[in-house]
Scaffold this active site. Structure first.
Site, mmCIF file in Angstrom:
data_model
loop_
_atom_site.group_PDB
_atom_site.id
_atom_site.type_symbol
_atom_site.label_atom_id
_atom_site.label_comp_id
_atom_site.label_asym_id
_atom_site.label_seq_id
_atom_site.Cartn_x
_atom_site.Cartn_y
_atom_site.Cartn_z
ATOM 1 N N THR B 175 -23.106 -11.561 -56.363
ATOM 2 C CA THR B 175 -23.584 -12.458 -55.317
ATOM 3 C C THR B 175 -24.815 -13.183 -55.835
ATOM 4 O O THR B 175 -25.701 -12.580 -56.441
ATOM 5 C CB THR B 175 -23.902 -11.703 -54.015
ATOM 6 O OG1 THR B 175 -22.701 -11.101 -53.536
ATOM 7 C CG2 THR B 175 -24.426 -12.649 -52.939
ATOM 8 N N PHE B 177 -28.135 -15.134 -54.937
ATOM 9 C CA PHE B 177 -29.110 -15.247 -53.857
ATOM 10 C C PHE B 177 -30.109 -16.344 -54.173
ATOM 11 O O PHE B 177 -30.460 -16.552 -55.332
ATOM 12 C CB PHE B 177 -29.883 -13.931 -53.700
ATOM 13 C CG PHE B 177 -29.055 -12.778 -53.214
ATOM 14 C CD1 PHE B 177 -28.984 -12.459 -51.866
ATOM 15 C CD2 PHE B 177 -28.337 -11.997 -54.120
ATOM 16 C CE1 PHE B 177 -28.219 -11.392 -51.416
ATOM 17 C CE2 PHE B 177 -27.561 -10.922 -53.679
ATOM 18 C CZ PHE B 177 -27.505 -10.625 -52.322
#
Lengths: 283, 283
Positions: B175, B177
């Site tokens: 992921t 960020f």
């Protein structure tokens, strides 16, 4: 004329059912399915001749799960329809607006009617899994202090009463649906083509890919990127353009794109969709 | 050195907290917020010096809500970090794998561990609102026949036991960020820039927009489209490219894009992120 069977996701009265009825007029038998995956499977197996899936909403954006399913399943897009989403407030017969304490609907429909709901002092929004499912629940449990937000079609399907129509905050609320089939569509005069491709992860690859269309004055209508599983930060691009894949300039552009792309698939060429207003279709 | 306060969405132990600790090392005080909107608000009001939000996952794709919030709020992107998502199976001390009947987690985490869950004959997946929230629930209700799927950080935060680590089906699960601030980032040597723009709805507009970068050999890293509210089938384009907005070629490209676009905003130029493996950070 034999009716076509069309699979859609949701309960009877779902906006997808409404879109199917707008697209095929009377000539349709609808087949509800619990999930999108089952819509693709029904068409693949031949159980249904067509499937209908929502692909993008003008407020919420693309339905990415369906982009992924288009890639996974080898079906053809054979049509599209743009349905204006008109939300209605539905109750059991005899229930008045002042009786309503809970408003049941899909979270997205609740969000799209937030202004209307905030105006009702004594009612609160209660999310459920489906708009038409909320109407079905109202009826089955004979709820007298609740209302549902769903399509007018759902009220007609379950024999419930519409208290108010057009309660969405933004009336510019359209959903574009795609029609799926095992066979390609017949040649359409005003066509739109949907493709999916991947490129090498090199500088300018996306620009070069788009240039094959621009160099031939082919109009791009939509671009969407989705991650490639197992290759972090690389993407599949879903592209819609004006024209039929077999039109000479489009065919040349696709040939050209095959030189640049690592993979390319034409998902379908189909008649460009009209805008439809969600009227009620009686059966 | 005074610690920075960083807002993130979720409970203590959320992957966003882990990403914040990886990015800022020890130099951080984390501030959980219930929703993404509240993360933006905390930074805007000055209550927190930084915010951290997930923007895309290499399996699930972009977090579109956060793209919309970037447009709505006038904050600057000042950094990024790519965290490998390592899911762990967490239980109360003394609970064995054979005791587990329910596995609690966010639906996306459950889906990412579907192979592992299917291998457990007697346990079934039970969706809850948050990964770390599932761990908190296990602890607070002292659940002895259940387990949670969350980060190792969550196990550490709540003092629970990790039964198994790395249970995700696909280890290429990252992921990305973004770090948000009210001030621009200091000039970075290896920069990435994020912008958002809209074009006139004319043939070739997107191609022309991308050409301003390609003509200057600027590498495009990501493109994402989102609907423009009230203008059906028109889009905002979110574009990431290599380089700093103040680098001469990039500055020229942005000037050039301003000639073509109907709106353009630089969301931020920031140091390109490193890949991080989710270790546990003790406090």
């Amino acid at each position: 004329m034999k009716k076509l069977t069309v699979a859609f996701q949701g309960e009877l009265g779902a906006y997808s059912e409404l879109a199917a009825r707008e697209f095929f007029h009377a000539n349709v038998e609808v087949a509800p399915r619990p999930v999108f995956e089952a819509v693709f499977a029904a068409v693949k197996s031949g159980k249904c001749q067509r499937g209908i899936i929502p692909i993008e909403n003008s407020l919420a954006g693309s339905i990415h799960q369906n982009y992924d399913l288009l890639l996974r399943h080898r079906l053809h897009i054979v049509g599209e329809i743009k349905l204006r989403i008109v939300h209605t407030l539905i109750v059991n017969p005899g229930v008045k607006l002042s009786d309503v304490r809970s408003i049941y609907s899909h979270p997205q429909a609740l969000a799209q009617c937030d202004r209307f709901i905030r105006g009702l002092k004594r009612a609160r929004a209660t999310p459920v899994y489906d708009t038409a499912g909320a109407v079905k629940m109202l009826k089955e449990e004979d709820i007298r202090d609740g209302a549902a937000i769903a399509s007018a079609q759902a009220a007609a399907d379950y024999g419930l009463k519409i208290l108010k129509s057009g309660i969405e905050s933004d009336h510019q609320n359209y959903t574009r649906f795609l029609i799926l089939s095992k066979q390609k569509a017949p040649r359409a005069p005003h066509a739109r083509t949907s493709i999916v491709f991947a490129t090498r992860n090199v500088a300018g690859a996306l620009f070069k890919s788009l240039s094959v269309f621009s160099l031939r004055d082919i109009n791009l209508l939509k671009i969407e990127s989705r991650p490639i599983q197992g290759r972090p930060w690389e993407y599949f691009f879903y592209l819609d353009f004006e024209g039929h894949a077999a039109d000479p300039p489009c065919a040349k552009a696709l040939d050209h794109l095959r030189e640049i792309a690592t993979s390319l698939r034409v998902l379908g060429s189909y008649e460009k969709g009209r805008d439809a207003d969600g009227r009620i279709h009686k059966r």
